[in-house]
Design an enzyme around this catalytic site. Sequence first.
Site, PDB file in Angstrom:
ATOM      1  N   CYS A   2       0.835  -1.209   0.000  1.00 51.40           N
ATOM      2  CA  CYS A   2       0.000   0.000   0.000  1.00 51.40           C
ATOM      3  C   CYS A   2       0.868   1.257   0.000  1.00 51.40           C
ATOM      4  O   CYS A   2       1.957   1.264   0.567  1.00 51.40           O
ATOM      5  CB  CYS A   2      -0.865   0.048   1.230  1.00 51.40           C
ATOM      6  SG  CYS A   2      -1.913  -1.387   1.403  1.00 51.40           S
ATOM      7  N   ARG A  27       5.350   0.348  -5.931  1.00 52.44           N
ATOM      8  CA  ARG A  27       5.277  -0.502  -4.741  1.00 52.44           C
ATOM      9  C   ARG A  27       4.383  -1.716  -4.961  1.00 52.44           C
ATOM     10  O   ARG A  27       4.450  -2.678  -4.202  1.00 52.44           O
ATOM     11  CB  ARG A  27       4.744   0.306  -3.553  1.00 52.44           C
ATOM     12  CG  ARG A  27       5.707   1.373  -3.081  1.00 52.44           C
ATOM     13  CD  ARG A  27       5.027   2.352  -2.164  1.00 52.44           C
ATOM     14  NE  ARG A  27       4.673   1.794  -0.883  1.00 52.44           N
ATOM     15  CZ  ARG A  27       5.460   1.758   0.187  1.00 52.44           C
ATOM     16  NH1 ARG A  27       6.680   2.234   0.099  1.00 52.44           N
ATOM     17  NH2 ARG A  27       5.056   1.240   1.326  1.00 52.44           N
ATOM     18  N   TRP A  74      -2.850  -2.712  -1.647  1.00 55.21           N
ATOM     19  CA  TRP A  74      -2.376  -4.058  -1.964  1.00 55.21           C
ATOM     20  C   TRP A  74      -3.120  -4.965  -1.001  1.00 55.21           C
ATOM     21  O   TRP A  74      -2.898  -4.922   0.209  1.00 55.21           O
ATOM     22  CB  TRP A  74      -0.872  -4.109  -1.737  1.00 55.21           C
ATOM     23  CG  TRP A  74      -0.184  -5.330  -2.239  1.00 55.21           C
ATOM     24  CD1 TRP A  74       0.127  -5.634  -3.538  1.00 55.21           C
ATOM     25  CD2 TRP A  74       0.317  -6.417  -1.454  1.00 55.21           C
ATOM     26  NE1 TRP A  74       0.779  -6.832  -3.599  1.00 55.21           N
ATOM     27  CE2 TRP A  74       0.912  -7.345  -2.344  1.00 55.21           C
ATOM     28  CE3 TRP A  74       0.324  -6.707  -0.092  1.00 55.21           C
ATOM     29  CZ2 TRP A  74       1.502  -8.522  -1.919  1.00 55.21           C
ATOM     30  CZ3 TRP A  74       0.907  -7.879   0.330  1.00 55.21           C
ATOM     31  CH2 TRP A  74       1.494  -8.776  -0.576  1.00 55.21           C
ATOM     32  N   ASN A  98      -1.798   1.543   5.640  1.00 60.86           N
ATOM     33  CA  ASN A  98      -0.863   0.546   5.123  1.00 60.86           C
ATOM     34  C   ASN A  98      -0.465  -0.336   6.302  1.00 60.86           C
ATOM     35  O   ASN A  98      -0.014   0.185   7.312  1.00 60.86           O
ATOM     36  CB  ASN A  98       0.365   1.273   4.546  1.00 60.86           C
ATOM     37  CG  ASN A  98       1.504   0.323   4.199  1.00 60.86           C
ATOM     38  OD1 ASN A  98       1.320  -0.882   4.126  1.00 60.86           O
ATOM     39  ND2 ASN A  98       2.687   0.874   3.991  1.00 60.86           N
ATOM     40  N   GLY A  99      -0.656  -1.638   6.191  1.00 61.89           N
ATOM     41  CA  GLY A  99      -0.283  -2.535   7.287  1.00 61.89           C
ATOM     42  C   GLY A  99      -1.389  -3.529   7.576  1.00 61.89           C
ATOM     43  O   GLY A  99      -2.338  -3.665   6.805  1.00 61.89           O
ATOM     44  N   GLU A 481      18.904 -16.614  -8.096  1.00 61.74           N
ATOM     45  CA  GLU A 481      18.459 -15.260  -8.439  1.00 61.74           C
ATOM     46  C   GLU A 481      17.919 -15.228  -9.876  1.00 61.74           C
ATOM     47  O   GLU A 481      16.897 -14.591 -10.148  1.00 61.74           O
ATOM     48  CB  GLU A 481      19.626 -14.278  -8.239  1.00 61.74           C
ATOM     49  CG  GLU A 481      19.357 -12.836  -8.633  1.00 61.74           C
ATOM     50  CD  GLU A 481      18.172 -12.196  -7.931  1.00 61.74           C
ATOM     51  OE1 GLU A 481      17.643 -12.756  -6.976  1.00 61.74           O
ATOM     52  OE2 GLU A 481      17.745 -11.115  -8.386  1.00 61.74           O
ATOM     53  N   LYS A 485      14.076 -14.175 -10.908  1.00 58.43           N
ATOM     54  CA  LYS A 485      13.767 -13.112 -11.889  1.00 58.43           C
ATOM     55  C   LYS A 485      12.798 -13.633 -12.933  1.00 58.43           C
ATOM     56  O   LYS A 485      11.817 -12.981 -13.275  1.00 58.43           O
ATOM     57  CB  LYS A 485      15.030 -12.627 -12.613  1.00 58.43           C
ATOM     58  CG  LYS A 485      15.976 -11.724 -11.877  1.00 58.43           C
ATOM     59  CD  LYS A 485      15.477 -10.360 -11.560  1.00 58.43           C
ATOM     60  CE  LYS A 485      14.745 -10.320 -10.257  1.00 58.43           C
ATOM     61  NZ  LYS A 485      15.503 -10.146  -9.047  1.00 58.43           N
ATOM     62  N   GLU A 488       9.196 -14.273 -11.460  1.00 59.58           N
ATOM     63  CA  GLU A 488       8.402 -13.128 -10.998  1.00 59.58           C
ATOM     64  C   GLU A 488       7.950 -12.217 -12.133  1.00 59.58           C
ATOM     65  O   GLU A 488       6.883 -11.607 -12.028  1.00 59.58           O
ATOM     66  CB  GLU A 488       9.101 -12.351  -9.880  1.00 59.58           C
ATOM     67  CG  GLU A 488      10.289 -11.525 -10.276  1.00 59.58           C
ATOM     68  CD  GLU A 488      10.913 -10.776  -9.104  1.00 59.58           C
ATOM     69  OE1 GLU A 488      10.184 -10.316  -8.214  1.00 59.58           O
ATOM     70  OE2 GLU A 488      12.148 -10.643  -9.099  1.00 59.58           O
ATOM     71  N   HIS A 504      19.748 -36.221  -8.253  1.00 58.17           N
ATOM     72  CA  HIS A 504      19.037 -36.653  -7.047  1.00 58.17           C
ATOM     73  C   HIS A 504      17.545 -36.321  -7.123  1.00 58.17           C
ATOM     74  O   HIS A 504      16.880 -36.283  -6.097  1.00 58.17           O
ATOM     75  CB  HIS A 504      19.678 -36.014  -5.809  1.00 58.17           C
ATOM     76  CG  HIS A 504      21.096 -36.439  -5.610  1.00 58.17           C
ATOM     77  ND1 HIS A 504      21.449 -37.713  -5.232  1.00 58.17           N
ATOM     78  CD2 HIS A 504      22.263 -35.771  -5.816  1.00 58.17           C
ATOM     79  CE1 HIS A 504      22.766 -37.815  -5.172  1.00 58.17           C
ATOM     80  NE2 HIS A 504      23.286 -36.639  -5.538  1.00 58.17           N
ATOM     81  N   LYS A 604       6.711  -3.970  -4.305  1.00 60.39           N
ATOM     82  CA  LYS A 604       8.142  -3.640  -4.264  1.00 60.39           C
ATOM     83  C   LYS A 604       8.677  -3.700  -2.841  1.00 60.39           C
ATOM     84  O   LYS A 604       9.739  -4.242  -2.585  1.00 60.39           O
ATOM     85  CB  LYS A 604       8.341  -2.234  -4.847  1.00 60.39           C
ATOM     86  CG  LYS A 604       9.783  -1.755  -4.848  1.00 60.39           C
ATOM     87  CD  LYS A 604      10.610  -2.557  -5.831  1.00 60.39           C
ATOM     88  CE  LYS A 604      12.074  -2.183  -5.801  1.00 60.39           C
ATOM     89  NZ  LYS A 604      12.884  -3.202  -6.489  1.00 60.39           N
TER      90      LYS A 604
END
Length: 609
Positions: A2, A27, A74, A98-99, A481, A485, A488, A504, A604
């Site tokens: 948010c 964000r 969000w 926000n939270g 990484e 990438k 996402e 394995h 973000k």
Amino acid sequence: MCGIVAAVAQRDVAPLLIAGLKELEYRGYDSAGLAVLEGNQVRRIRAKGKVREMESLYQADPFPGGTGIAHTRWATHGMPNEANAHPHVAGRVAIVHNGIIENYAPLREALQARGHVFTSETDTEVMAALIDARIDTGLGLREAVLAVVRELEGAYAIAVISRDEPDCVIGARRGAPLLVGVGIGENFLGSDAQALIQVTNKMIYLDEDDVVEITRERVQVFGLDGRPVERETHESELSADAVERGEYRHYMQKEIFEQPRAVADTLESRIGPHGVLPNIFGVGGDELLAKVRGVHIIACGTSYHAGLVAKYWIEEYARLPVAVEVASEYRYREAVVPADTLFVAISQSGETADTLAAMRESRRRGYLGTLAICNVPESSVVREADLKLMTRAGPEIGVASTKAFTTQLAALALLTLRLAHERGLDETRYLALCEQLQSLPRMIEQALQLEPEIQALAEHFIPRHHALFLGRGVQFPVALEGSLKLKEISYIHAEAYPAGELKHGPLALVDEDMPVVAVAPNGPLLDKLKSNLQEVRARGGELIVFADKAAPMDGNPSRGSVLRVDAGGEFIAPAVFTVPLQLLSYHVAVLRGTDVDQPRNLAKSVTVE
Ligand code: AGP
């Protein structure tokens, strides 16, 4: 996550609020809204989707008003839809938040028992109703907010307005970021400096449990006990230009290409021909680092991967034991902390809720000290750490971290070298590693030249549903990484394995539909990696190998390709090999037509648990 913007000004604030929200789009969010006081009326608009959809509603029916609050949501409690979008209104009060309020259910039930009817599923509407109820008892807006936040459990940054007090906005924060923008005859609240940089560069960073009252002429900060507290005003170094996309198609592409500069800035004045310079970790840093006998690194996502690279480095060059853990796990278990262990928190934003909570938890666990490696100087992680080493990446807007990662590696390389030197690494080797690190911006610049070849390669991924990434040793975190990438931003399922693990289990997945991306530096493990790649080839898998220019390879695989990268030396190779993997994900995502800078469901800065 948010985003909040609020303003009290002599001019109409709705356009300023909308402009601020656009700066916070990076964000991540799913709906947007604003509320403005027009006389003693609250005018509110909300829309699911992008800020520009809410903006068109405003443009179709604009309204005046000098006091307002705005929000990008969000979703946490309740679906992303208009009813759950902020601001929420109860009686005379409108609020953005926000939270997550953890004890909202009993509070909501108590209000319902008293006849309150809720129009959304959110915890935020509960706060609005509680504040309005407090005003009913005769409290002013600030006192009402103070009384309510004392009852809350969880995390919040809020901005609140009331029809009864049309010339002020009240803000409060705990566990989520909020700052004040100080203007001339107008003042603002925002989730970060970027939201406000278009209107002012003077910022007051609020501390935990602060409550702030802003009017046109005044900013007053109070503690949770209601007593005034002093908070300094800072001049933000952020420039409005730094967040422009320029000639690039996406922020992510721009940020990938900014890496040579960002890494050079991170190294500047911190390393020279004779090694790492003194006092780069802050006051008392060198003395503290001299006592370190072990390191615990805590982070999330990409920052966690940077920590994994550092484990290989610190153990090899400084011969100190290192443990790396994701913050959301670490904070809830009883980790053993040997004597003289350094706690290192890595975070681009410095506001990631789990990382911040883990750092606070570490205080109880008896570490030698805490070091923050972070990109935002005013962030909570930096303010609460004993020592800090800033990555100077500049604002990172794309949700997918790129320059944040390579600058974190540069900062961690400095830490490795300082610890290694302290622990008696051979001087010639130490100076050679320092020289290698200083060549990193140049080597990244060269790796960026591979873009056209990688763009062509990306075509192969368009119809794929899965991909495997392989690396060995310090390149395993690089493979992790690379796979993060790809998943996402392109939404292709990707997994990373140390190449030796293939047989394995994951080898069962390999067939002609499975692209396998491998990172092949020229080192002692090259032959072993080549055997692992043979295993893939034998099963008809398509191999895409990023190989060091100096690494002898067996020619192009029958299916797939080998791209040559000048890795510039074993120490910096993880940072250099990261770049082609970033470019690959970026171009696959562009070809698949996803929202590259704001991928679905992601934020973000993850300021909730
Ligand atoms: C990766 O591309 C993501 N942006 C994400 O994994 C990120 O690294 C993570 O949320 C941690 O964020 P931080 O570095 O701001 O703490």
